[in-house]
Design an enzyme around this catalytic site. Sequence first.
Site, PDB file in Angstrom:
ATOM      1  N   ASP A 112       0.940  -1.121   0.040  1.00 24.18           N
ATOM      2  CA  ASP A 112      -0.120   0.149   0.215  1.00 24.18           C
ATOM      3  C   ASP A 112       0.904   1.373   0.062  1.00 24.18           C
ATOM      4  OD1 ASP A 112      -2.265  -1.536   0.024  1.00 24.18           O
ATOM      5  OD2 ASP A 112      -2.093  -1.710   2.410  1.00 24.18           O
ATOM      6  N   ASP A 159       1.353   7.109   8.470  1.00 28.44           N
ATOM      7  CA  ASP A 159       1.458   5.675   8.727  1.00 28.44           C
ATOM      8  C   ASP A 159       2.857   5.370   9.516  1.00 28.44           C
ATOM      9  OD1 ASP A 159      -0.756   4.527   7.647  1.00 28.44           O
ATOM     10  OD2 ASP A 159      -0.018   4.935   5.726  1.00 28.44           O
ATOM     11  N   GLU A 196       1.429  -3.890  10.253  1.00 28.36           N
ATOM     12  CA  GLU A 196       1.292  -3.529   8.879  1.00 28.36           C
ATOM     13  C   GLU A 196       2.225  -2.924   8.021  1.00 28.36           C
ATOM     14  OE1 GLU A 196      -2.391  -1.738   7.595  1.00 28.36           O
ATOM     15  OE2 GLU A 196      -2.253  -2.679   5.909  1.00 28.36           O
ATOM     16  N   GLU A 197       2.951  -2.120   8.951  1.00 27.77           N
ATOM     17  CA  GLU A 197       4.159  -1.050   8.257  1.00 27.77           C
ATOM     18  C   GLU A 197       5.421  -1.811   8.209  1.00 27.77           C
ATOM     19  OE1 GLU A 197       2.806   1.229   6.563  1.00 27.77           O
ATOM     20  OE2 GLU A 197       0.914   1.234   7.470  1.00 27.77           O
ATOM     21  N   ASP A 229      -2.032  -2.922  13.706  1.00 31.23           N
ATOM     22  CA  ASP A 229      -2.027  -2.111  12.297  1.00 31.23           C
ATOM     23  C   ASP A 229      -2.054  -0.549  12.940  1.00 31.23           C
ATOM     24  OD1 ASP A 229      -2.814  -0.484  10.223  1.00 31.23           O
ATOM     25  OD2 ASP A 229      -4.658  -1.354   9.799  1.00 31.23           O
ATOM     26  N   LEU A 276      -2.121   2.493  11.905  1.00 36.12           N
ATOM     27  CA  LEU A 276      -2.932   3.612  11.452  1.00 36.12           C
ATOM     28  C   LEU A 276      -3.909   2.909  10.393  1.00 36.12           C
ATOM     29  CD1 LEU A 276      -3.604   6.390  12.127  1.00 36.12           C
ATOM     30  CD2 LEU A 276      -2.363   7.283  10.283  1.00 36.12           C
ATOM     31  N   ASP A 277      -5.073   2.572  10.910  1.00 37.98           N
ATOM     32  CA  ASP A 277      -6.221   1.953   9.956  1.00 37.98           C
ATOM     33  C   ASP A 277      -6.865   2.999   9.250  1.00 37.98           C
ATOM     34  OD1 ASP A 277      -8.031  -0.079   8.878  1.00 37.98           O
ATOM     35  OD2 ASP A 277      -9.601   1.085  10.345  1.00 37.98           O
ATOM     36  N   GLU A 292      -5.924  -7.146  11.727  1.00 41.63           N
ATOM     37  CA  GLU A 292      -7.125  -6.220  11.659  1.00 41.63           C
ATOM     38  C   GLU A 292      -8.425  -7.352  11.887  1.00 41.63           C
ATOM     39  OE1 GLU A 292      -6.243  -3.130   8.148  1.00 41.63           O
ATOM     40  OE2 GLU A 292      -6.409  -5.000   7.322  1.00 41.63           O
TER      41      GLU A 292
HETATM   42  P1  FDP Z   1      -7.017   1.645   4.277  1.00 41.27           P
HETATM   43  O1  FDP Z   1      -6.690   0.705   3.204  1.00 41.27           O
HETATM   44  O2  FDP Z   1      -7.365   3.133   3.981  1.00 41.27           O
HETATM   45  O3  FDP Z   1      -6.189   1.648   5.579  1.00 41.27           O
HETATM   46  O4  FDP Z   1      -7.706  -1.728   6.521  1.00 41.27           O
HETATM   47  C1  FDP Z   1      -7.878  -1.405   5.144  1.00 41.27           C
HETATM   48  C2  FDP Z   1      -8.822  -0.223   4.905  1.00 41.27           C
HETATM   49  O5  FDP Z   1      -8.511   1.065   4.709  1.00 41.27           O
HETATM   50  C3  FDP Z   1      -9.959  -0.218   5.933  1.00 41.27           C
HETATM   51  O6  FDP Z   1      -9.870   0.303   6.915  1.00 41.27           O
HETATM   52  C4  FDP Z   1     -11.148   0.282   4.985  1.00 41.27           C
HETATM   53  O7  FDP Z   1     -12.490  -0.312   5.553  1.00 41.27           O
HETATM   54  C5  FDP Z   1     -10.729  -0.536   3.819  1.00 41.27           C
HETATM   55  O8  FDP Z   1      -9.565  -0.616   3.712  1.00 41.27           O
HETATM   56  C6  FDP Z   1     -11.062   0.512   2.449  1.00 41.27           C
HETATM   57  O9  FDP Z   1     -10.712   0.008   1.297  1.00 41.27           O
HETATM   58  P2  FDP Z   1     -11.494   0.423   0.007  1.00 41.27           P
HETATM   59  O10 FDP Z   1     -11.062   1.729  -0.129  1.00 41.27           O
HETATM   60  O11 FDP Z   1     -11.254  -0.717  -1.045  1.00 41.27           O
HETATM   61  O12 FDP Z   1     -13.092   0.318   0.315  1.00 41.27           O
END
Ligand code: FDP
Length: 325
Positions: free
Chosen positions: A63, A69, A92-93, A113, A115-116, A272
């Site tokens: 990502d 992050d 995650e990082e 994680d 920073l989600d 997560e």
């Molecule tokens: P993000 O990648 O922005 O960290 O954990 C991953 C996550 O966010 C979730 O918090 C969020 O619900 C989902 O991915 C969002 O993904 P989409 O943009 O594909 O909807």
Amino acid sequence: MITQAMTLDRYLWQQQKAFNIPVELSILISQIGYTAKILTREISRAALVGQLGLVGDKNATGDAQKKLDVFSNQTIIEAFSDTGLVAALASEELEMAKFMDCRNHTPYVLCIDPLDGSSNIDSSGALGTIFGVYQRKTYNGCCSVEQDILRSGTEMVAAGYILYGTSTVLVCTCGHGVNGFTLDTSLGEFLLSHLNLQCPSESKYYSANLSYAQEWQPHIQKLIVHLNQQHTSLRYSGALVADVHRSLIEGGVYLYPSTPDYPDGKLRLLYECAPLAFIVEQAGGMAMTETKRVLELQPLSIHQRSPLIIGSKATLTLYEQMLQA
Ligand code: FDP
């Protein structure tokens, strides 16, 4: 009950006495609370101190990595370095697990994680932190090993999340119910605000990225049709923590299913899906991959993905029936 007197530390002390929870676990959660205060400060002033935007790299899991992050990850590492609490950290990082402390008796493994919901950073949307804690398994030799981290959620001893929203809320469980604490920024303390959280059985809301709906399995599509027929309101924040928190408070279900291109979905199992599954189950809800209970999934790698359907029991039970039909 909302009490100005019940700080997070006082609550942890009471839990320790009531359920024989080791003091080290209380200190670990308290230390997570401290990092949440630092992140609250940094998130709220990010636009003013040049902390918005990308670093320029991709993170361990491919990502785009944002400055916050990196900051969040570093804050967590610093908070647990040389504490004698955490032997290994999966984040995650970080591409690889970080074996933090080689003392033989360091008791815990932390999966986090930091920073989600990173895609919300630049638009001041909700963000979160998610963590799960395992008792270290191997004490032979001195350093912890990957075997200590790759554990099914049924072995988790504590889990929690922090929601950085209109207020900062820390929700946690040590396996004896779920409680939530709101940060009083004037005191600099987390105070008990959500005593013994119970996830309502029926869903008032559902949360999913419907732009992928046509690629989902038929039983997932069937559930969505049912939710729409019931006029279950759609709320999708782009931050898993925020959507799961809403489900816990108001009743709801969050879905991130598989697609043909992503047969394991998007979300990560260890830091997560599993911690949130532990919390939601403790609050009377349910959490499934598309076919099984999330907590029973045995991870094979640190950044393993899993589909997730999590939230209110009646909705998940109905989904199970649709699956079996
Ligand atoms: P993000 O990648 O922005 O960290 O954990 C991953 C996550 O966010 C979730 O918090 C969020 O619900 C989902 O991915 C969002 O993904 P989409 O943009 O594909 O909807």
